[in-house]
Design a protein around this motif. Structure first.
Motif, PDB file in Angstrom:
ATOM      1  N   SER A   1       0.826  -1.206   0.000  1.00  0.00           N
ATOM      2  CA  SER A   1       0.000   0.000   0.000  1.00  0.00           C
ATOM      3  C   SER A   1       0.864   1.262   0.000  1.00  0.00           C
ATOM      4  N   LEU A   2       1.977   1.237   0.727  1.00  0.00           N
ATOM      5  CA  LEU A   2       2.880   2.388   0.697  1.00  0.00           C
ATOM      6  C   LEU A   2       3.497   2.570  -0.686  1.00  0.00           C
ATOM      7  N   GLN A   3       3.902   1.463  -1.300  1.00  0.00           N
ATOM      8  CA  GLN A   3       4.468   1.542  -2.644  1.00  0.00           C
ATOM      9  C   GLN A   3       3.431   2.059  -3.633  1.00  0.00           C
ATOM     10  N   SER A   4       2.194   1.624  -3.470  1.00  0.00           N
ATOM     11  CA  SER A   4       1.130   2.060  -4.379  1.00  0.00           C
ATOM     12  C   SER A   4       0.779   3.532  -4.163  1.00  0.00           C
ATOM     13  N   ALA A   5       0.753   3.962  -2.912  1.00  0.00           N
ATOM     14  CA  ALA A   5       0.322   5.326  -2.624  1.00  0.00           C
ATOM     15  C   ALA A   5       1.417   6.360  -2.845  1.00  0.00           C
ATOM     16  N   PHE A   6       2.631   6.029  -2.411  1.00  0.00           N
ATOM     17  CA  PHE A   6       3.681   7.036  -2.422  1.00  0.00           C
ATOM     18  C   PHE A   6       4.837   6.739  -3.358  1.00  0.00           C
ATOM     19  N   MET A   7       4.961   5.512  -3.803  1.00  0.00           N
ATOM     20  CA  MET A   7       6.017   5.096  -4.739  1.00  0.00           C
ATOM     21  C   MET A   7       7.422   5.394  -4.216  1.00  0.00           C
TER      22      MET A   7
ATOM     23  N   VAL B   1       4.372  -3.313  -6.624  1.00  0.00           N
ATOM     24  CA  VAL B   1       3.221  -3.637  -5.778  1.00  0.00           C
ATOM     25  C   VAL B   1       2.853  -5.101  -5.956  1.00  0.00           C
TER      26      VAL B   1
END
Length: 119
Positions: free
Chosen positions: A79-85, A93
């Motif tokens: 979720s962090l990778q998806s939201a903030f990259m 992801v």
């Protein structure tokens, strides 16, 4: 199958085939909705039968906690990778989600395989 699920599937199929203004003329779109409703109902019946026939394995509580912790940590990373990259440039992801699935199922699977003497 639970009565609410049967009502939802029946209502969706009835509305889609007979009431919807997009499909009122019948033909191929109405048949598609009818087939989708029948497939969903059959999948629900299969799921209920499989659930009633399933026997839950007994797992140690520490193994369950470790599996859920692995799963949750990889889901958070995804979720962090998806939201903030910004988490890790080398992992996507999809990779985090695959690791989450492996973290949830893998330890229990290995435990059951080694406990039964097949691994």
């Amino acid at each position: 199958m639970g009565r609410p699920l049967v009502r939802v599937l029946s209502g969706y199929t009835y509305y889609g085939v007979f009431v919807s203004t997009e499909i009122r003329g019948g033909g191929e779109p109405a048949t598609r909705v009818l087939v989708q409703g029948v497939i969903a109902f059959a999948a629900g019946v299969f799921a209920v039968i499989a659930h009633r026939l399933a026997i839950a394995p007994t797992l140690p509580s520490k193994l369950t906690v470790a599996s859920v912790t692995l799963f949750a940590s990889f889901i958070v990373l995804a979720s962090l990778q998806s939201a903030f990259m910004f988490v890790t440039p080398g992992l996507s992801v999809r990779t985090y989600l695959i690791f989450a699935g492996m973290g949830l199922v893998g330890p229990a699977f290995l435990y059951l395989e080694t406990r039964n003497g097949t691994g």
